[in-house]
Design an enzyme around this catalytic site. Structure first.
Site: not given
Ligand code: PNS
Length: 179
Positions: A52, A28
């Site tokens: 989670k 990251h």
């Molecule tokens: O580190 P991660 O857990 O892989 O990150 C995932 C993340 C935060 C990028 C993803 O879960 C996300 O964008 N969540 C917010 C909800 C959202 O906008 N989802 C997409 C449209 S339904």
């Protein structure tokens, strides 16, 4: 005389790097460093993810740890968000989402997310940075599993937050062995 081309930009170009960051890894941090050079400001967006199970760190702790690890990068800010990522991007007047890609296996999910986010708001694009090859195996889950089993996480997470991670894992371990 030819009109002088306008060179000054009025608006900052802001990028958002979203994730769970439970915990932040050197993979990251590498993406943050590189993306911070592409934008005037990079906002690391920590997802408040109530679904989670058994997070290692609370959202507030994750934000604090990322701030600690990125203190030396002047144009990086850290925030948190609930709900849709595109809403967080818009609230912060950002122009793009930044994601890191480690392997082909990441691609399919990220393709779907990028397409979905553009479907929700066609002004917001996703920019992908290929993970450094030495971080291709690295994830928060791998770090947690290694630390849980007493393995050495040196070089996998920023030095500034390594002790916080080990301490938190040990606390979880002693909690689970008591019950
Ligand atoms: O580190 P991660 O857990 O892989 O990150 C995932 C993340 C935060 C990028 C993803 O879960 C996300 O964008 N969540 C917010 C909800 C959202 O906008 N989802 C997409 C449209 S339904």
């Amino acid at each position: 005389m030819m009109a002088e081309k306008k060179k000054c930009r009025t608006q900052e170009r802001i990028g958002v790097y979203p994730g769970s960051f439970d915990p932040l890894t050197n993979g990251h941090l590498d993406v943050i460093r590189r993306a911070s050079k592409l934008f005037d400001k990079l906002i690391v967006g920590v997802l408040v993810n109530d679904s989670k199970k058994n997070p290692l760190f609370t959202m507030e702790e994750r934000v604090a740890l990322i701030k600690k690890a990125t203190a030396g990068i002047p144009n990086v800010e850290v925030g948190s968000f609930k709900g849709l990522l595109v809403d967080f991007v818009k609230e912060n007047n950002a122009v793009a989402i930044v994601k890191g890609l480690r392997a082909v296996s990441d691609y399919e999910y990220e393709l779907q997310m990028a397409a979905l986010n553009r479907h929700i708001d066609s002004d917001i694009d996703t920019i992908f940075l290929m993970a450094d090859i030495q971080n291709s195996f690295l994830s928060s889950s791998v770090v947690k599993e290694l630390a849980w089993h007493g393995g050495n996480i040196d070089g996998l997470v920023p030095d500034e937050i390594k002790e916080d991670i080990v301490r938190s894992i040990n606390r979880l371990r002693s909690g689970s062995s008591e019950s």
